[in-house]
Design an enzyme around this catalytic site. Sequence first.
Site, short mmCIF file in Angstrom:
data_model
loop_
_atom_site.label_atom_id
_atom_site.label_comp_id
_atom_site.label_asym_id
_atom_site.label_seq_id
_atom_site.Cartn_x
_atom_site.Cartn_y
_atom_site.Cartn_z
N ASP A 87 41.27 44.12 33.29
CA ASP A 87 42.70 43.96 33.35
C ASP A 87 42.98 42.49 33.06
O ASP A 87 42.18 41.65 33.42
CB ASP A 87 43.08 44.23 34.81
CG ASP A 87 44.34 45.01 34.91
OD1 ASP A 87 44.75 45.58 33.90
OD2 ASP A 87 44.90 45.05 36.02
N ASP A 147 42.32 45.96 39.91
CA ASP A 147 42.64 45.47 41.25
C ASP A 147 42.55 46.58 42.31
O ASP A 147 42.76 46.35 43.48
CB ASP A 147 43.97 44.73 41.30
CG ASP A 147 45.08 45.53 40.66
OD1 ASP A 147 44.92 46.76 40.53
OD2 ASP A 147 46.10 44.93 40.28
#
Length: 765
Positions: free
Chosen positions: A443, A653
């Site tokens: 990400d 995350d």
Amino acid sequence: MQNKTYKVKGMHCASCASIIERTVKKIDGVQEISVNTGTESAKISYDESKTNPESLNTKLESLGYSLIIPVARTVLATGKSEKLAELRDMKIKIISAIPLAVISVFVMTWDILAQFKTQYSMPLVWEEFFHHLLPLMATYMLFVVGKPYLQGFYRFLKTGKANMDTLIGLGTSVAYFYSFMVGAFEETLLKDFPNVGVTYFDVTIIVITFIALGKYLETRSKLKTGDAIEKLLNLQAKTALVIRDGKEIEISVNEVVHGDIIIIKPGAKIPVDGTIVEGNSFVDESMVTGEPMPAKKNIGDNVVAGTINTTGTFNFKATKVGGETLLAQIIKMVEEAQSSKAPIQALADKISAIFVPIVLVIAFITLGAWLFFASGPLGFSQALSYGLMCFVGVLVIACPCALGLATPTAIIVGVGKGAKEGILIKDAATLEKLHKVDTVIVDKTGTITIGKPTLVDIELAGKGRSFGTSLRTVLEEPEIEFISIIASLEKKSEHPIANAIVNYAVENKIKIEEISNFENIEGKGIRGTVNGIEYFVGNVKMIKDLGINFNATKIEQYTMQGKTPVILATKMEVIGFLTVADEIKTESKQAITDLHKLGIKVIMLTGDDEKAGKYMASLVGIDEVVAHVMPADKLAKIKELQNNGRVVAMAGDGVNDAPALAQADVGIAMGTGTDVAIESAGITLLHGDISKLVKAIKLSKITMRGIKQNLFWAFIYNIVGIPLAAGLFYPIFGWLLNPVFAGLAMAFSSVSVVSNSLRIKVKKL
Ligand code: ADP
Ligand code: MG
């Protein structure tokens, strides 16, 4: 349905594991059992209405094993003191055995040398002395030091279940009883069989010494493989100072309940997780954050169990106690991972399950073949003598002991080493899969960048100015109003960009107004009404959707510098835009370089603009960028890569990336400090640091290499050893393996496998 892990006592080898598994599986109410030789533990799921650990234990006791039913919370740590006692007992026996073995080796060598005429025969008095001493020593060895093996043999006669002890027990007692008979009936036998005088007491003595010594060294090293858990357990505080009924009392950490107010003095360990309600201090949180500098803690901040207070004093309210604390979860996860089975072990398990019976058959065939083929050329007594020697040799060398240790010991060390580095591995299967990964998806926000963007530039339609990076410029009235509108809308959003803008507004005392009709436009921005006017805040895509005629060249200048534009528009026109930028983490570039060195392709996914993404990617050297991704696109991208045969690890995350993490071959959650979602992924990087991902992959490669080496060494001993011990090469080269060397080889193989696993501990990541 209950799912529990118990320590098992009395396990000696991989075949024990399969005996236990097969026996327990048959019991009514037991659904699943998996026994781990490395941790000597059994994971059992059973129906508590049909059976219970006590009755399972009774069943196992008849086979010579027992379940340790724990009273304390952590299961695997409980067996430690018992193991130490066992180790002491083993040591005493070894020490008593060594002089006997030395004497036997002395006699044996003299015999061999005398046969080759390089040495005089032993004086008659001595010969007579040893003739009587050896049987006595062998008796002690077999019945005292070798008792576990003898019991294994006895159990085999009683229940028909054979394990490694059975092989050793059978081999050494055959050598012993045969020699005993020969000794007793020497006079009569010698008349018919002139060669029968050879006895094998020395074999019994030396083989048992070697095996017991090997077992001792193995047990000692095995204790060392599990010391990561012990270190984690030592982080736990034993007691806590709490306020109850207005008084300070010290209680055991297990008695702390939710809502207790706990007093922390300078230098004290934090006993449970909670929130500070009074005072402040700096707390050393390196255990969870990897950050060596103590962190400042004020009222309202969270503290976690196992971290250490520095010089201040504070009180905090317990929010997570017992098994709920982060530390307890980490310990549980490491324990479970260490006792889980790696897929690569399936082969070793299958082999060792059938190994023992096959070896028994081979041993008897060997004896039969010697009598059948060798009686003619060598004479019956010589054939019997050689045949028995080979019989014992096969039994001793064929122990699948090292085979059973090969995988679990390496996994225990690997998982433990990971934990020390802040790499939490969910199970052995994940550790195994990780070494095959050839594509890593990251990400942008929070993984490559810090994840805390800040405001950089502002451009109102027509009139532009740049804030610069310092944000110190004095704003003019239209700009203040502009930011005020955006901040008012962003107040309702949870996007990191929104935080950046709202924080800026708050810090600069810019008015935040009430808004209505707020709506999230996924992947593009937000909308809402301020003072009766409907506004849109978001990226270029959103403006395009609105159909506003708009020249984006100005914005592109910024995106090419990696900045993210946030455009404010009404339905009719663009009012202006500001840009936010996120800082790249210092370790990102090195980590990407290291991943490339490992031959891994890195792909960055971002919901952001393509140019901004590409710019960021170029800064850290990422190969491919996929921009404008919606959450569902991440999943699709992973599937696409997998369909092309790539093994994909995804680092995210862990919160909104859950489906993508699950789809990836290995899901890696970047836990930062105290908020860690351990359950969500195969691997959790505690320090939220991508360079740990490189370490995790290296760790997996090192562990897998260790396992393969172990399996190789375990197999090679058996593959080469069995035919050699059986005397297969005797007719060709005249080679016969003395069972003594079989014992040495067998002890050496277990010890070398465990030491090889321990080597993983000191390997650099
Ligand atoms: P990411 O997490 O990678 O930013 P999102 O799907 O959450 O992906 O957002 C995609 C893009 O949409 C962002 O890069 C930004 O340009 C725009 N966006 C989303 N939410 C907001 C917001 N609250 N304010 C301004 N822009 C936003
Ligand atoms: Mg997002």
